[in-house]
Design a protein around this motif. Sequence first.
Motif, PDB file in Angstrom:
ATOM      1  N   GLN B  60       0.476  -1.441  -0.715  1.00 52.97           N
ATOM      2  CA  GLN B  60      -0.404  -0.294   0.177  1.00 52.97           C
ATOM      3  C   GLN B  60       0.902   1.752  -0.121  1.00 52.97           C
ATOM      4  OE1 GLN B  60      -3.053  -0.312   2.737  1.00 52.97           O
ATOM      5  NE2 GLN B  60      -3.264  -2.478   2.647  1.00 52.97           N
ATOM      6  N   VAL B  61       1.944   1.314   0.894  1.00 53.38           N
ATOM      7  CA  VAL B  61       2.787   2.548   0.847  1.00 53.38           C
ATOM      8  C   VAL B  61       3.609   2.131  -0.321  1.00 53.38           C
ATOM      9  CG1 VAL B  61       4.732   3.504   1.484  1.00 53.38           C
ATOM     10  CG2 VAL B  61       3.362   2.136   3.003  1.00 53.38           C
ATOM     11  N   PHE B  62       4.001   1.655  -1.785  1.00 49.88           N
ATOM     12  CA  PHE B  62       4.313   1.367  -2.705  1.00 49.88           C
ATOM     13  C   PHE B  62       3.472   2.375  -3.510  1.00 49.88           C
ATOM     14  CE2 PHE B  62       8.102  -1.671  -3.182  1.00 49.88           C
ATOM     15  CZ  PHE B  62       8.531  -1.429  -2.265  1.00 49.88           C
ATOM     16  N   THR B  63       1.664   2.135  -3.369  1.00 50.64           N
ATOM     17  CA  THR B  63       0.010   2.604  -4.381  1.00 50.64           C
ATOM     18  C   THR B  63       1.138   3.533  -4.629  1.00 50.64           C
ATOM     19  OG1 THR B  63      -0.057   0.322  -4.060  1.00 50.64           O
ATOM     20  CG2 THR B  63      -2.144   2.395  -4.462  1.00 50.64           C
TER      21      THR B  63
END
Lengths: 185, 132
Positions: B60-63
């Motif tokens: 989710q952080v990569f998103t």
Amino acid sequence: MTERELLSTSGQEIVFVLVGLVVLGAAVLCVTTRHLVHAALWLVVALGGLAVEYLLLTAEFVAWVQVLIYLGSVVVLLLFGLMLTRAPIGPSPDADSGNRPVALAVALASAACLVTLVVDAFRTTWIDLETPHGRSEALGDSLFRAWVLPFEALSVLLLAALIGAIALSRARRARAGVAANGGGR
Amino acid sequence: MHLVYPAVLSSLLFCVGVYGVLARRNAILVLMSVELMLAAVSLNLVAFDVWLRDEIHSGQVFTLFLIALAAAEIGVGLAIVLLVYRERGTSAVDRLRALADREGNEPDGNEPDRDGPAPGPGGAASRETTTT
């Protein structure tokens, strides 16, 4: 968990598939329509549907960021770009280039490859959606603890992109000034 | 939820984006298709992150990073497209053949006649040296 079959549908899966069909249809219309402005509006539908999918996957923070940034700024930026390049309002017959059959073949081949691979690989895996995994509190916690250095680097990159966009937009005037000064660079 | 649903949806969305990138002519529509591909990758990342229950929420952080990168990319890309439109008067990607690698490829009709009035910095400098 009791035993589950491949297509034992729960309510979340039904909603996911329905919204996924809407997303796919909007995406296909976005890449095939001949109205340039309609393409941007179908992109809004597709990305908004993706935000709903994130909500169904219990990633609420990502969903709202998607709505805010993608729908709020990126699509508006694309619409501004369409207007500034004087996109025609009606259907433009030359929206697609000549290599459309090749593109269709490549897309269908890659879709067949990816779908068979993915279905074969993840046939027996299930996502546990009982406990949500994307709450804003937990996500902010890990974002500002484990990922704080990439976060700061990303802010620098955004600043660099901003300056780069401004420099590109002013390039013509700068070169005209150079030509008027007689190459004083 | 079965993991196949988000994975299949994201692969199909990615292939729709591939079709758009290859088949579209307007540069802004190509950018839109790139956005579709990025969104497909984001959906994949979120689905796998929720499946794997990552402790530091990598997917989710990569998103989130990917969304910010897409915003930066669309900003710079639109600046380039607008600059090309101002210089060449078109935003069709298959008419921009100034760098095409073909033998005997003459510049097409959309090439503005900038060779005479705007010779560029080197030409201006040489002209100045001749005048002085």
